[in-house]
Design a protein around this motif. Structure first.
Motif, mmCIF file in Angstrom:
data_model
loop_
_atom_site.group_PDB
_atom_site.id
_atom_site.type_symbol
_atom_site.label_atom_id
_atom_site.label_comp_id
_atom_site.label_asym_id
_atom_site.label_seq_id
_atom_site.Cartn_x
_atom_site.Cartn_y
_atom_site.Cartn_z
ATOM 1 N N VAL A 107 0.856 -1.186 0.000
ATOM 2 C CA VAL A 107 0.000 0.000 0.000
ATOM 3 C C VAL A 107 0.893 1.237 0.000
ATOM 4 O O VAL A 107 1.717 1.407 0.898
ATOM 5 C CB VAL A 107 -0.945 0.011 1.225
ATOM 6 N N PRO A 108 0.757 2.099 -1.011
ATOM 7 C CA PRO A 108 1.562 3.316 -1.049
ATOM 8 C C PRO A 108 1.238 4.245 0.122
ATOM 9 O O PRO A 108 0.079 4.335 0.555
ATOM 10 C CB PRO A 108 1.162 3.974 -2.372
ATOM 11 N N GLY A 109 2.243 4.938 0.603
ATOM 12 C CA GLY A 109 2.042 5.889 1.701
ATOM 13 C C GLY A 109 1.022 6.953 1.363
ATOM 14 O O GLY A 109 0.225 7.355 2.216
ATOM 15 N N VAL A 110 1.000 7.403 0.113
ATOM 16 C CA VAL A 110 0.034 8.416 -0.287
ATOM 17 C C VAL A 110 -1.396 7.881 -0.163
ATOM 18 O O VAL A 110 -2.325 8.633 0.142
ATOM 19 C CB VAL A 110 0.347 8.951 -1.709
ATOM 20 N N CYS A 111 -1.591 6.591 -0.359
ATOM 21 C CA CYS A 111 -2.920 5.991 -0.207
ATOM 22 C C CYS A 111 -3.311 5.901 1.274
ATOM 23 O O CYS A 111 -4.483 6.069 1.621
ATOM 24 C CB CYS A 111 -2.971 4.617 -0.861
ATOM 25 N N MET A 112 -2.340 5.650 2.130
ATOM 26 C CA MET A 112 -2.619 5.659 3.570
ATOM 27 C C MET A 112 -3.062 7.056 3.993
ATOM 28 O O MET A 112 -4.039 7.219 4.728
ATOM 29 C CB MET A 112 -1.382 5.241 4.360
ATOM 30 N N MET A 113 -2.348 8.071 3.494
ATOM 31 C CA MET A 113 -2.678 9.450 3.828
ATOM 32 C C MET A 113 -4.037 9.844 3.265
ATOM 33 O O MET A 113 -4.826 10.519 3.931
ATOM 34 C CB MET A 113 -1.566 10.358 3.294
ATOM 35 N N GLN A 114 -4.345 9.402 2.059
ATOM 36 C CA GLN A 114 -5.645 9.700 1.462
ATOM 37 C C GLN A 114 -6.772 9.039 2.255
ATOM 38 O O GLN A 114 -7.850 9.607 2.398
ATOM 39 C CB GLN A 114 -5.691 9.268 -0.008
ATOM 40 N N THR A 115 -6.523 7.849 2.773
ATOM 41 C CA THR A 115 -7.526 7.170 3.594
ATOM 42 C C THR A 115 -7.836 7.992 4.834
ATOM 43 O O THR A 115 -9.009 8.172 5.201
ATOM 44 C CB THR A 115 -7.035 5.760 3.983
ATOM 45 N N ILE A 116 -6.817 8.516 5.495
ATOM 46 C CA ILE A 116 -7.022 9.367 6.670
ATOM 47 C C ILE A 116 -7.828 10.602 6.273
ATOM 48 O O ILE A 116 -8.787 10.981 6.962
ATOM 49 C CB ILE A 116 -5.664 9.767 7.296
ATOM 50 N N THR A 117 -7.464 11.221 5.159
ATOM 51 C CA THR A 117 -8.175 12.412 4.682
ATOM 52 C C THR A 117 -9.644 12.099 4.430
ATOM 53 O O THR A 117 -10.534 12.847 4.852
ATOM 54 C CB THR A 117 -7.517 12.951 3.394
ATOM 55 N N GLU A 118 -9.921 10.976 3.774
ATOM 56 C CA GLU A 118 -11.303 10.610 3.468
ATOM 57 C C GLU A 118 -12.102 10.303 4.731
ATOM 58 O O GLU A 118 -13.287 10.638 4.819
ATOM 59 C CB GLU A 118 -11.340 9.427 2.503
#
Length: 119
Positions: free
Chosen positions: A42-53
């Motif tokens: 899982v890319p770090g940017v996807c982890m961050m996007q999950t938090i944002t969502e």
């Protein structure tokens, strides 16, 4: 952006200033063909996007990351071996901005810790 496609929320609870959820990652998502073939991560940017969502869902409005004072990636998430991830975030409004602490983990393994400000 990612909800419902890259991941699905399988359980969620909300209280004022707090969200906890379990997400199930879609190991067949096309992003894993490039990140990385034969060894999906899982890319770090996807982890961050999950938090944002998760924050946007709790606040029922769009937000933008202003400052990340802490963003630690502690373990990789292989969506095949670890399809379920627990997301926990706390948030507090301060002068029109949102101070957020979040973790992505499962059982005793923490994948990511985040602390920052959204507006």
């Amino acid at each position: 952006m990612l909800a419902g496609n890259f991941y699905t929320v399988t359980a969620q609870s909300r209280e004022p200033g707090q969200v906890t959820a379990t997400i199930e990652l879609n190991a067949a998502h096309p992003i894993f063909q490039g990140h990385f073939p034969e060894q999906p991560v899982v890319p770090g940017v996807c982890m961050m996007q999950t938090i944002t969502e998760m924050l946007e869902s709790a606040l029922d409005k769009k937000v933008m990351l202003k400052k990340a004072s802490q963003m630690k990636f502690l373990h990789m998430i292989d969506p095949v071996k670890q399809p379920l991830v627990d997301v926990s975030l706390t948030y507090k409004e301060d002068e029109g901005e949102w101070k957020v602490n979040a973790t992505l983990k499962r059982d005793d393994k923490t994948f990511m810790k985040f602390q920052g400000i959204f507006n």
